[in-house]
Design a protein around this motif. Sequence first.
Motif, PDB file in Angstrom:
ATOM      1  N   CYS A 179       0.845  -1.186   0.000  1.00 17.45           N
ATOM      2  CA  CYS A 179       0.000   0.000   0.000  1.00 17.45           C
ATOM      3  C   CYS A 179       0.885   1.242   0.000  1.00 17.45           C
ATOM      4  CB  CYS A 179      -0.900  -0.045   1.239  1.00 17.45           C
ATOM      5  SG  CYS A 179      -1.935   1.409   1.426  1.00 17.45           S
ATOM      6  N   GLU A 180       0.636   2.118  -0.972  1.00 17.95           N
ATOM      7  CA  GLU A 180       1.419   3.361  -1.059  1.00 17.95           C
ATOM      8  C   GLU A 180       0.628   4.559  -0.543  1.00 17.95           C
ATOM      9  OE1 GLU A 180       2.465   3.851  -5.151  1.00 17.95           O
ATOM     10  OE2 GLU A 180       3.933   2.215  -5.141  1.00 17.95           O
ATOM     11  N   CYS A 181      -0.578   4.307  -0.068  1.00 18.57           N
ATOM     12  CA  CYS A 181      -1.432   5.425   0.343  1.00 18.57           C
ATOM     13  C   CYS A 181      -0.862   6.118   1.586  1.00 18.57           C
ATOM     14  CB  CYS A 181      -2.835   4.929   0.689  1.00 18.57           C
ATOM     15  SG  CYS A 181      -3.606   4.043  -0.671  1.00 18.57           S
ATOM     16  N   CYS A 192      -8.577   0.537  -0.393  1.00 22.26           N
ATOM     17  CA  CYS A 192      -7.752   1.556  -1.022  1.00 22.26           C
ATOM     18  C   CYS A 192      -7.405   1.061  -2.429  1.00 22.26           C
ATOM     19  CB  CYS A 192      -6.513   1.855  -0.184  1.00 22.26           C
ATOM     20  SG  CYS A 192      -5.182   0.682  -0.409  1.00 22.26           S
ATOM     21  N   CYS A 230      -4.733   0.336  -3.891  1.00 23.23           N
ATOM     22  CA  CYS A 230      -3.657  -0.668  -4.013  1.00 23.23           C
ATOM     23  C   CYS A 230      -4.182  -2.089  -3.867  1.00 23.23           C
ATOM     24  CB  CYS A 230      -2.584  -0.424  -2.962  1.00 23.23           C
ATOM     25  SG  CYS A 230      -2.255   1.310  -2.615  1.00 23.23           S
TER      26      CYS A 230
HETATM   27 ZN   LIG Z   1      -3.179   1.788  -0.566  1.00 22.68          ZN
END
Ligand SMILES: [Zn+2]
Length: 583
Positions: free
Chosen positions: A200-202, A217, A219
Amino acid sequence: MALENDNDLREQIRKAALLNGVSHDGKAQAGALVGKILGERQDLRSRVKDLSTVINSVVNEVNSLSLGEQKAIVEEKWPETQKKEKTEEKKLPPLPNANKYAQIVARFSPNPDCVLHLGSARAILLSHEYARIYKGKFILRFEDTDPKIKKPSLEFYESIRDDLKWLGCKVDEEYIQSDRLPIYYEYTERLIGDGNAYVCECPTEEFRKKIIAKQACPCRSLPAAENLERWHRMLNGGYTEGQAVVRVKTDLENPNPAVRDWPALRIIDTKKYPHPRVGSKYIVWPLYNLAAGLDDHLMGMTHIIRGKEHYTNMVRQKYMYQYLGWDYPEAIHYGRLKITGAFLSKSKIVQGIKEGIYTGFDDPRLGTFLALRKRGITPEAIKKMIVDVGIKSNDVTLSWENLFSYNRKILDATSHRYFFVPTPVELKVLEVPKIYHAKLPMHPEKPEQGFREYTMLPQGNEKAVTFWISKKDAEAMETDDIIRLMELFNIKIESKIDNSETATFVSESYDDIRKIKAPLIQWIPKCEEVPCQIVMPDATVIEGFAESACKKLKPDDIIQFERFGFTRIDEVNQKIVGYYSHK
Ligand SMILES: [Zn+2]
């Protein structure tokens, strides 16, 4: 009659052989039995050879049984011989589903970021005790995968091993998680590849909002191949701290938002925060649930015994177990054990030492095992208390006094008695009619443990003998009071001037003053004193004299200073240094 036909004798030998077998892992020793039987049957002394033949035949018979079969016979026929072991082991309730497993495996898994304290006693002692009862395995696992916030420190790995040894908990296997990162990576890759975890890059806040609303999310739904690519980028330094985190998928509808898609691995800048064991070798570090969850399975844990604050972790980890096709171990969640007045917060302990408020991890004000040990709290007392509390899931609050009373029972039976005179003042006793040889028992109920002996020779026309007594006792005395010097004789106070008192000899027998309830006080003959300093639980120091017999004490001896309290001896030099335990 030929001995082999003597059924009574055979039965007598059989009992001895079974008892011997049970205490020797199922292998009775014929040699040990000859002497035993001859002790009971003197009439057989001339027939040792015949007797040995019968013994050998019975021992062979007994040794053909398994240890379990031997035990079953002994417990049925002579239960009284096994009583001790039985009552001890009955204390804890049986483990759930214990017979499902060939061997019970339990663990204690500390983060080596501090020394251990009483707050860990339950996890350690229950896990170890169950492993011991079931002849299973007790594993020590260092959970040292947070080099940034809960940073481990090399000294604590060793001090934790020492604490366990002191507690009497033998470790069968030891693991250190910082050695196992490649293993965690391997399983993470599998979870991501199977679409059960994602990178997850959020930004944290955005993810949080989504997950609270039970929304995925972006991702989460990326193809596994793309997540694997992100994963490799993580490992290769393509992200910095906070830019990417591996999450394990869960049911987004799970009622507890903290369970939903829990974080499993994150990036730590180990150039800035090197790990004490592996330095900057890794930048991707597992979080608690991934590392502990995988290890519990990989190390063959059958029973996890831990505080109920871990209940949610079990819920999280069960998702991962399901993805990997594993069964979750039996988990027992006990309630919180609070010790009122014990100072147990790790961060406050460390902070206080840094600021010089505490002298070290063994400062008597702390609830660390090091401090308890220094104060003469025995591991047996801690164990007894923990086993008595058991594994109930309700919260339990104990006080220091609870622990002290377990300790007192143990020490009272064994500790040697001595006299200590805090803040000494002189007491001159006149008209002592003869030379007195005082013979003071080391233990009031165990004369076989010997005596301390002092000779008091009356001096001059006054026939005076001078003693040290405590200022507190001196202050409580009035002229004409009758006082008994413990185990010696009775005196009458004549006068009090400054720091010295004068008294006269009255009589010798305790019976003379029993009725009037005269106070009994401890004393030391002048010239038989040794300077002594006692560190109290609040870290204040009491200075005084100990009797000269204390020079023979050794560090770690725990004694009772009469009318003062139990004390652990720390140092014996020109001066004796002790740490006060309790009354
Ligand atoms: Zn994410």
